[in-house]
Design an enzyme around this catalytic site. Structure first.
Site, PDB file in Angstrom:
ATOM      1  N   HIS A   1      79.657  64.259  51.287  1.00 13.70           N
ATOM      2  CA  HIS A   1      80.123  63.537  52.428  1.00 13.70           C
ATOM      3  C   HIS A   1      79.611  64.224  53.681  1.00 13.70           C
ATOM      4  O   HIS A   1      79.130  63.687  54.599  1.00 13.70           O
ATOM      5  CB  HIS A   1      81.364  63.128  52.219  1.00 13.70           C
ATOM      6  CG  HIS A   1      82.040  62.317  53.469  1.00 13.70           C
ATOM      7  ND1 HIS A   1      82.456  61.044  53.364  1.00 13.70           N
ATOM      8  CD2 HIS A   1      82.620  62.907  54.698  1.00 13.70           C
ATOM      9  CE1 HIS A   1      82.685  60.604  54.584  1.00 13.70           C
ATOM     10  NE2 HIS A   1      82.943  61.683  55.121  1.00 13.70           N
ATOM     11  N   GLU A   2      79.993  65.414  53.771  1.00 14.74           N
ATOM     12  CA  GLU A   2      79.791  66.002  55.180  1.00 14.74           C
ATOM     13  C   GLU A   2      78.301  66.389  55.553  1.00 14.74           C
ATOM     14  O   GLU A   2      77.863  66.610  56.345  1.00 14.74           O
ATOM     15  CB  GLU A   2      80.621  67.558  55.180  1.00 14.74           C
ATOM     16  CG  GLU A   2      82.001  67.248  54.834  1.00 14.74           C
ATOM     17  CD  GLU A   2      82.775  66.547  56.019  1.00 14.74           C
ATOM     18  OE1 GLU A   2      82.174  66.265  57.003  1.00 14.74           O
ATOM     19  OE2 GLU A   2      83.868  65.785  55.814  1.00 14.74           O
TER      20      GLU A   2
ATOM     21  N   HIS B   1      76.696  63.652  56.919  1.00 14.20           N
ATOM     22  CA  HIS B   1      76.739  63.489  58.540  1.00 14.20           C
ATOM     23  C   HIS B   1      75.693  64.153  59.284  1.00 14.20           C
ATOM     24  O   HIS B   1      75.168  63.803  60.091  1.00 14.20           O
ATOM     25  CB  HIS B   1      78.139  63.893  58.903  1.00 14.20           C
ATOM     26  CG  HIS B   1      79.165  62.993  58.651  1.00 14.20           C
ATOM     27  ND1 HIS B   1      79.253  61.654  58.904  1.00 14.20           N
ATOM     28  CD2 HIS B   1      80.444  63.195  57.961  1.00 14.20           C
ATOM     29  CE1 HIS B   1      80.422  61.068  58.483  1.00 14.20           C
ATOM     30  NE2 HIS B   1      81.186  61.803  58.153  1.00 14.20           N
TER      31      HIS B   1
ATOM     32  N   GLU C   1      81.530  56.546  58.083  1.00 11.50           N
ATOM     33  CA  GLU C   1      82.177  57.200  57.121  1.00 11.50           C
ATOM     34  C   GLU C   1      81.875  56.489  55.966  1.00 11.50           C
ATOM     35  O   GLU C   1      81.851  57.232  54.887  1.00 11.50           O
ATOM     36  CB  GLU C   1      83.940  57.118  57.409  1.00 11.50           C
ATOM     37  CG  GLU C   1      84.159  58.161  58.665  1.00 11.50           C
ATOM     38  CD  GLU C   1      83.789  59.271  58.418  1.00 11.50           C
ATOM     39  OE1 GLU C   1      84.106  59.876  57.232  1.00 11.50           O
ATOM     40  OE2 GLU C   1      83.672  60.421  59.514  1.00 11.50           O
TER      41      GLU C   1
END
Length: 288
Positions: free
Chosen positions: A144-145, A148, A212
């Site tokens: 997930h990170e 970004h 997100e």
């Protein structure tokens, strides 16, 4: 390769709106000080310098606020750092990005966040989240990170926050300098500046919530395990209840989990409701 036309379209739209705010701000400055070449050059240089400063200082401040330290390459008795490093390397190969700098911090709650851009990114993982999650769940958080960083969505956040700050400052001082020199005028200017900044931030927060969802989807895609990501969000949400996060005011918008309560908080929330994120992830299970 994962495509994100929806995110790109929203970022382009948000960028256009933010440019509109900036154009209005520039017009106000030139109307006040003139339209000469010197004024225009100073305006452009000042704006670029302000954004650059916010980017560099914001990155430093985020790491400083949680006292982040470089993650060791070797494991110790409590934390399997070596396995986290290896998993991150594998995910970076899958996502075709350079491995970011990995750091750890004691945040008081299970959380994680990313700062920087492709080639110069940093992922900070709390020790609390390492202790709380199973490894497949932690892999989902890391993916997930990394998303970004890969999607460069931090750039639009930095740009939006910078323009919001500039708009707020200009509105505040335009009112103060245009009125009587007294305390009432000063406080009224502060209030108007804050309101103007909040209006711009509404658009930035809308993009933040969508990004997100995109990062959750990327985590599910690259780990091929949406259920692990869903379980991670459930555990993180439960583990954060009643606890105070270190550096919350500085890094809340960057973290994988952010809470929102009242209607007003939801409007300005940087994260969509956790239950909706989990629902979306669980709906993807049949695809894997």
């Amino acid at each position: 390769m994962v495509g994100h036309n929806g995110l790109k379209l929203r970022m382009a739209l948000a960028g256009s709106i933010l440019f509109g705010f900036y154009a209005a701000l520039a017009a106000a400055v030139m109307w006040t000080f003139g339209t000469g070449t010197t004024v225009l050059a100073l305006l452009l240089l000042g704006s670029v310098g302000f954004v650059g400063f916010q980017y560099k200082f914001g990155k430093w401040m985020a790491l400083r606020s949680v006292d982040a330290e470089d993650m060791p390459e070797q494991s110790n008795g409590r934390y399997d750092y070596a396995r986290i490093q290896q998993s991150t390397e594998q995910l970076c190969r899958e996502m075709d990005i350079d491995k970011p700098r990995l750091m750890v911090a004691e945040m008081g709650v299970p959380n994680a966040f990313a700062v920087g851009r492709k080639g110069a990114g940093v992922v900070v993982i709390s020790k609390e989240i390492i202790q709380l999650l199973d490894h497949d769940e932690l892999e989902g958080v890391i993916a997930h990170e990394l998303s970004h960083i890969k999607n460069r969505d931090v750039v639009i956040m930095v740009l939006g926050q910078s323009i919001a700050s500039m708009v707020g400052i200009v509105v505040q001082w335009a009112y103060i300098l245009g009125g009587e020199r007294n305390i009432a005028t000063y406080f009224a200017g502060m209030i108007l500046g804050t309101i103007a900044q909040m209006i711009v931030m509404i658009f930035v927060m809308a993009i933040s919530r969508y990004r997100e969802y995109v990062a959750d989807n990327d985590a599910a895609t690259y780990t091929r395990n949406p259920d692990a990501m869903a379980r991670a969000l459930e555990k993180i949400s439960s583990g954060a209840q009643g606890k105070e996060m270190k550096g919350e005011d500085t890094v809340n918008a960057l973290c994988i989990f952010g809470s929102s309560g009242s209607f007003l908080q939801k409007i300005f929330s940087t994260h969509p409701p956790t239950e909706k994120r989990i629902e979306r992830l669980r709906s993807k299970n049949s695809s894997y």
